[in-house]
Design an enzyme around this catalytic site. Structure first.
Site: not given
Length: 313
Positions: A251, A116, A138
Site C-alpha cells: 500500500m 473484501d 477495503k
C-alpha cells in the site's frame, strides 16, 4: 454414495451451472448416502417378500417417504442446536486457485460470507446459493465499510447461528485487521478459527520472479505498510534503511517518492534495486524495475496503479 447428479450448460454459462448446483444441493439431505443404503436394503426385502408388483411399489414409496421425513426431522433438530461461528479465511492475492483447500471447503459450507474487494470474485460462485453475501470494500480510495461496522456484522451473523466466512484478500493477519476482528469476537464469546492465506508481500514478488530472500545476498525480509493510522512511515524507514535484507512495502505506491527519498537520506545507496509490482488478479499487471534514484519516474511512465507491492534491495 449411489447418487449421481450431472449438470451441464455445454459451456453456455458456468454461472448458470453454479447457480443450479447450489439449488440442487439445497434439495439433497446431508445423509443421502445413508438414506439410499437403507432404501436398497428395503428394495431387496420387497423383491423377496412382496409378490404383488403394485403392493411392492407402494411399500417402497412409503419407505422413501419415511426415510426423507426422518432426515428432515433430524436436520431441524441439528439446526436448533447449531451455534454461530466465524472463520477468517485468507483468499490469497491472485486467482481463485490461490486459496487453500480448507478455505475453499469452508466457503462451500458457509451460511454467510463477508468479503473484501481484493479477492477473485469467482470464489463467490463456490458459496451456497442461499448464503448471505456481504461486500465491505477495503480498497484504497473506494467506498468501504468502517472496521467497527464490519465487526458488528460478524457478531450479528454469529448471533443468528450462522457459520460466517470472513473472506480477506491475502492473509487475514498481514495488515488484514484479522486480529482486531478476533478481539471483537472474543468479547462476545463467539467461536472463531483462522485459515491462513498467501500474502501479496511474498506472492507478487514470486510471481514476478523476484525471491525476497537469497543466500549470501538477502538473509532477511522486512514487511511494512505505508498506510498507517499514526502516519509513522518515515520513522519506520529511518530504522529500516540501515538494515540489510529485502524491504517489502504494501500500500505504498502513492508514497513511492517519499519512500525512495527517505531510504537515500538514511544511508541506502541511490543505486539500490527497486521493483514496483502488480499482479495476482488485478486488471493492470506490471513489473517496473529501477533504482531508488529513478523508480518514481519509471513507475509513472508505466502508469502504475494500485494495488502495488514495492520491493527494495
Amino acid at each position: 454414495g449411489d447418487l449421481t447428479v450431472g449438470i451441464s450448460t455445454s459451456g453456455s454459462s458456468p454461472s448458470a451451472a453454479a447457480w443450479l448446483k447450489g439449488e440442487v444441493e439445497k434439495l439433497i439431505p446431508d445423509n443421502m448416502e445413508q438414506i439410499l443404503h437403507e432404501l436398497r436394503i428395503q428394495r431387496e426385502y420387497a423383491k423377496k417378500n412382496i409378490a404383488c408388483r403394485e403392493q411392492r411399489s407402494r411399500y417402497l414409496k412409503e419407505c422413501f417417504v419415511r426415510e426423507m421425513n426422518n432426515s428432515f426431522k433430524a436436520s431441524n433438530s441439528s439446526n436448533e442446536e447449531k451455534q454461530g461461528a466465524v472463520s477468517l479465511v485468507g483468499a490469497g492475492c491472485g486467482s481463485k486457485e490461490w486459496i487453500t483447500l480448507e478455505g475453499l471447503n469452508l466457503l462451500r459450507e458457509c451460511d454467510a460470507v463477508v468479503y473484501d474487494d481484493l479477492i477473485d470474485k469467482s470464489l463467490l460462485d463456490e458459496v451456497p446459493a442461499d448464503a448471505e453475501k456481504i461486500y465491505v470494500g477495503k480498497r484504497s480510495h473506494k467506498p468501504s465499510a468502517r472496521q467497527e461496522d464490519i465487526k458488528e456484522v460478524l457478531i450479528e451473523l454469529a448471533k443468528q447461528n450462522k457459520h460466517t466466512v470472513r473472506l480477506k484478500g491475502g492473509d487475514p493477519f498481514v495488515f488484514g485487521r484479522g486480529g482486531e476482528e478476533i478481539q471483537a469476537l472474543n468479547k462476545n464469546n463467539i467461536p472463531w478459527k483462522v485459515v491462513p492465506g498467501i500474502s501479496s508481500a511474498l506472492a507478487i514478488p514470486a510471481e514476478a520472479g523476484i525471491p525476497v530472500t537469497y543466500r549470501s545476498i538477502s538473509r532477511s525480509i522486512h514487511i511494512l505498510t505505508a498506510h498507517t493510522k499514526e502516519n509513522i512511515l518515515r520513522r519506520d524507514l529511518e530504522q529500516l534503511a540501515k538494515l540489510e535484507g529485502t524491504l517489502v512495502v504494501l500500500m505504498g505506491l502513492e508514497s513511492l517518492a517519499d519512500i525512495a527519498d527517505a531510504m537515500k537520506e538514511n544511508g541506502r545507496d541511490k543505486n539500490t534495486p527497486v521493483a514496483v509490482l502488480s499482479g495476482g488478479n488485478t486488471g493492470h499487471p506490471y513489473k517496473v524495475i529501477g533504482t531508488l534514484d529513478n523508480i518514481t519516474e519509471k513507475a509513472e511512465a508505466e502508469n502504475a496503479t494500485t494495488p502495488a507491492v514495492i520491493v527494495i534491495g
